[in-house]
Design a protein around this motif. Sequence first.
Motif, PDB file in Angstrom:
ATOM      1  N   SER A   4      41.345  36.214  33.389  1.00 33.97           N
ATOM      2  CA  SER A   4      42.753  36.091  33.043  1.00 33.97           C
ATOM      3  C   SER A   4      43.084  36.860  31.777  1.00 33.97           C
ATOM      4  CB  SER A   4      43.116  34.618  32.861  1.00 33.97           C
ATOM      5  OG  SER A   4      42.343  34.042  31.818  1.00 33.97           O
ATOM      6  N   ASN A   5      42.078  37.310  31.054  1.00 31.98           N
ATOM      7  CA  ASN A   5      42.289  38.017  29.797  1.00 31.98           C
ATOM      8  C   ASN A   5      42.214  39.533  29.954  1.00 31.98           C
ATOM      9  OD1 ASN A   5      42.713  37.885  26.948  1.00 31.98           O
ATOM     10  ND2 ASN A   5      40.581  38.485  26.643  1.00 31.98           N
ATOM     11  N   ALA A   6      41.712  40.010  31.068  1.00 34.49           N
ATOM     12  CA  ALA A   6      41.509  41.446  31.263  1.00 34.49           C
ATOM     13  C   ALA A   6      42.831  42.157  31.535  1.00 34.49           C
ATOM     14  CB  ALA A   6      40.538  41.682  32.418  1.00 34.49           C
ATOM     15  N   VAL A   7      42.827  43.467  31.290  1.00 32.70           N
ATOM     16  CA  VAL A   7      44.001  44.289  31.576  1.00 32.70           C
ATOM     17  C   VAL A   7      43.574  45.534  32.327  1.00 32.70           C
ATOM     18  CG1 VAL A   7      45.383  43.469  29.628  1.00 32.70           C
ATOM     19  CG2 VAL A   7      43.832  45.421  29.314  1.00 32.70           C
ATOM     20  N   ARG A  37      39.866  41.948  25.059  1.00 32.99           N
ATOM     21  CA  ARG A  37      40.328  41.980  26.444  1.00 32.99           C
ATOM     22  C   ARG A  37      39.497  42.993  27.236  1.00 32.99           C
ATOM     23  NH1 ARG A  37      45.269  39.955  28.024  1.00 32.99           N
ATOM     24  NH2 ARG A  37      46.581  38.999  26.419  1.00 32.99           N
ATOM     25  N   PRO A  38      38.834  42.584  28.307  1.00 30.26           N
ATOM     26  CA  PRO A  38      38.115  43.544  29.140  1.00 30.26           C
ATOM     27  C   PRO A  38      39.080  44.565  29.751  1.00 30.26           C
ATOM     28  CG  PRO A  38      37.434  41.302  29.639  1.00 30.26           C
ATOM     29  CD  PRO A  38      38.645  41.195  28.762  1.00 30.26           C
ATOM     30  N   LEU A  39      38.611  45.787  29.893  1.00 35.00           N
ATOM     31  CA  LEU A  39      39.382  46.856  30.531  1.00 35.00           C
ATOM     32  C   LEU A  39      38.930  47.030  31.971  1.00 35.00           C
ATOM     33  CD1 LEU A  39      41.203  49.441  30.597  1.00 35.00           C
ATOM     34  CD2 LEU A  39      39.166  50.696  29.807  1.00 35.00           C
ATOM     35  N   VAL A  40      39.893  47.104  32.872  1.00 36.95           N
ATOM     36  CA  VAL A  40      39.636  47.455  34.269  1.00 36.95           C
ATOM     37  C   VAL A  40      40.410  48.738  34.545  1.00 36.95           C
ATOM     38  CG1 VAL A  40      39.828  46.737  36.681  1.00 36.95           C
ATOM     39  CG2 VAL A  40      39.378  45.030  34.899  1.00 36.95           C
ATOM     40  N   TYR A  41      39.708  49.749  35.062  1.00 36.60           N
ATOM     41  CA  TYR A  41      40.374  51.028  35.298  1.00 36.60           C
ATOM     42  C   TYR A  41      39.751  51.717  36.508  1.00 36.60           C
ATOM     43  CZ  TYR A  41      36.703  54.203  33.598  1.00 36.60           C
ATOM     44  OH  TYR A  41      35.555  54.933  33.469  1.00 36.60           O
ATOM     45  N   VAL A 116      42.935  41.105  36.639  1.00 39.57           N
ATOM     46  CA  VAL A 116      43.604  41.290  35.356  1.00 39.57           C
ATOM     47  C   VAL A 116      44.833  40.402  35.211  1.00 39.57           C
ATOM     48  CG1 VAL A 116      42.807  43.680  35.261  1.00 39.57           C
ATOM     49  CG2 VAL A 116      45.084  43.189  36.177  1.00 39.57           C
ATOM     50  N   ALA A 117      45.293  40.308  33.946  1.00 36.64           N
ATOM     51  CA  ALA A 117      46.493  39.534  33.633  1.00 36.64           C
ATOM     52  C   ALA A 117      47.728  40.410  33.515  1.00 36.64           C
ATOM     53  CB  ALA A 117      46.291  38.777  32.322  1.00 36.64           C
ATOM     54  N   ASP A 207      52.121  40.291  25.443  1.00 35.26           N
ATOM     55  CA  ASP A 207      52.108  38.884  25.032  1.00 35.26           C
ATOM     56  C   ASP A 207      53.494  38.246  25.134  1.00 35.26           C
ATOM     57  OD1 ASP A 207      49.395  39.027  24.520  1.00 35.26           O
ATOM     58  OD2 ASP A 207      49.664  39.451  22.380  1.00 35.26           O
ATOM     59  N   ASN A 208      54.537  39.044  24.965  1.00 34.86           N
ATOM     60  CA  ASN A 208      55.899  38.510  24.972  1.00 34.86           C
ATOM     61  C   ASN A 208      56.522  38.460  26.365  1.00 34.86           C
ATOM     62  OD1 ASN A 208      55.893  38.122  22.218  1.00 34.86           O
ATOM     63  ND2 ASN A 208      56.899  40.070  21.758  1.00 34.86           N
ATOM     64  N   TRP A 209      55.842  39.029  27.352  1.00 38.36           N
ATOM     65  CA  TRP A 209      56.432  39.109  28.691  1.00 38.36           C
ATOM     66  C   TRP A 209      56.435  37.729  29.349  1.00 38.36           C
ATOM     67  CZ3 TRP A 209      55.032  38.346  33.856  1.00 38.36           C
ATOM     68  CH2 TRP A 209      55.859  38.948  34.817  1.00 38.36           C
ATOM     69  N   LYS A 210      57.564  37.377  29.888  1.00 39.17           N
ATOM     70  CA  LYS A 210      57.676  36.127  30.624  1.00 39.17           C
ATOM     71  C   LYS A 210      58.718  36.310  31.717  1.00 39.17           C
ATOM     72  CE  LYS A 210      58.556  31.161  30.087  1.00 39.17           C
ATOM     73  NZ  LYS A 210      58.934  30.067  29.143  1.00 39.17           N
TER      74      LYS A 210
END
Length: 234
Positions: A4-7, A37-41, A116-117, A207-210
Amino acid sequence: MESSNAVAVYCGSSPGTETAFSSAATSLAYAIADAKRPLVYGGGSKGIMGVVSGAVLERGGKVTGVVPFAMLAAGGESEKADSGITVKLNESGRENIEHIVVNSMHERKVEMARRVAGFFGLPGGFGTFEEVLEVTTWTQLGIHNKPVILLNVLSFFEPLRQLIDNGVQYGFIKPTSKDLIVFVDGPSEHSEHDSFNWGEAALVALDNWKRDVDGLFVWTTRMEGTHAEALEAT
């Protein structure tokens, strides 16, 4: 395994014509690594993809590359390799990248998205455009609920912003859907984009996205009444 922490970062396999693109990629990578934050690419080592993944590794971060098998199979052909699109595993200095090999581009996108989150977009070509818009559509439809943050370096994504505005104006996109993509614009003076802290601004936007708007469909429902993970429905 999902994190849930990865991007995820979508970007070009070419460096582009301006140093500001690589500078922004490095800034984003450092911020991702510093935030743990783990990176996924997409798994490549060329162009901006290589800059992002290399900078995360340099900072001690975790990197996962998701690679279609066809790109691995083409790695031995120099003409294709010169295009920057092919991928090699365990390259010198990049041995710490965890690679996941899939059978298709679609499987690649699903595998990246489920881990990813949220998603960051840096300048790139057709593949970057397609990836950014597909995961945006998945949030709109309710397949997942995750932000897409575009780093608008040198106003690269400005035409996309205008396209979205046109879609709203002419009734093809609901006004409430404009927040599906967040544009990080940086300084008004393009001359400052090379040194701007894109990474910090991008993480603040993430972080601010909702978004409390429900998706259009319930994708876990199957015809036979069974249920599955949402991303398997794509």
